[in-house]
Design an enzyme around this catalytic site. Structure first.
Site, mmCIF file in Angstrom:
data_model
loop_
_atom_site.group_PDB
_atom_site.id
_atom_site.type_symbol
_atom_site.label_atom_id
_atom_site.label_comp_id
_atom_site.label_asym_id
_atom_site.label_seq_id
_atom_site.Cartn_x
_atom_site.Cartn_y
_atom_site.Cartn_z
ATOM 1 C CG ASP A 93 -1.826 1.139 1.366
ATOM 2 O OD1 ASP A 93 -2.313 1.627 0.336
ATOM 3 O OD2 ASP A 93 -2.073 1.577 2.513
ATOM 4 C CG ASP A 120 -2.126 7.217 0.497
ATOM 5 O OD1 ASP A 120 -1.082 7.727 0.059
ATOM 6 O OD2 ASP A 120 -3.206 7.243 -0.115
ATOM 7 C CG ASP A 155 -2.663 2.141 6.422
ATOM 8 O OD1 ASP A 155 -2.713 1.816 5.210
ATOM 9 O OD2 ASP A 155 -3.124 3.207 6.842
#
Length: 177
Positions: free
Chosen positions: A9, A11, A133
């Site tokens: 990922d 961000d 996240d």
């Protein structure tokens, strides 16, 4: 021998969105949020949703995100033994698409364009590992999910967790033996 694959990922994993989001959010809306004040809160609880969307849709927000500590060096090292795909659920914020590609080109020029996947849902991603996240992405991971620590996921315990890029490299390199 075919390399194992990793979906990573952007961000909150490669780009430190929390620092920039809090700074921009406070400036735009006169608030005094801090990393400590949002610790353990889901994003919808930490930020007013319409105000949050206005910050995330601002020009240059995604283009100017700081790089997470050790991310560049870690991906270079991992790339020796793994095929890396950068996967970002970017289509929710269309202004971010070109900005994310430009950001990756600046900070991770060794990632080929065909290994960058900008999508809506990550449910279709089929790699050996996924580092993210957000549980909503990891819960559907077809391979081994790895949660990268962020303020909003600190209380979640149902995925293997890494707190930084050095830990991520250590976990992934152990799978090679």
């Amino acid at each position: 021998m075919k390399k194992k694959t990793i979906a990573i990922d952007m961000d909150g994993v490669l780009a430190d969105i929390e620092v920039q989001l809090i700074e921009h959010y406070n400036k735009a809306h006169g608030t005094t949020l801090s990393k400590e004040s949002i610790q353990g809160l889901a994003e919808d609880d930490a930020f007013d949703r319409p105000l949050l969307r206005s910050v995330l849709n601002a020009d240059n927000f995604f283009r100017t995100l700081p790089v997470m500590d050790d991310a560049v060096e870690s991906l270079l090292r991992l790339q020796e033994n793994f095929e890396i795909f950068i996967v970002s659920a970017a289509t929710e914020f269309p202004v971010s698409l070109a900005e994310k590609v430009d950001w990756l080109g600046e900070h991770f020029p060794f990632i080929k364009w065909e290994n960058i996947i900008l999508c809506g849902s990550k449910r279709i991603i089929n790699t050996d590992f996924m580092i993210d996240d957000h549980s909503k992405n990891l819960d559907y991971c077809m391979g081994k999910p790895i949660m990268f620590t962020a303020s909003h996921n600190i209380n979640q315990t149902h995925h293997l967790r890494v707190n930084n890029w050095k830990e991520a490299v250590e976990v992934l390199e152990k799978t090679l033996n």
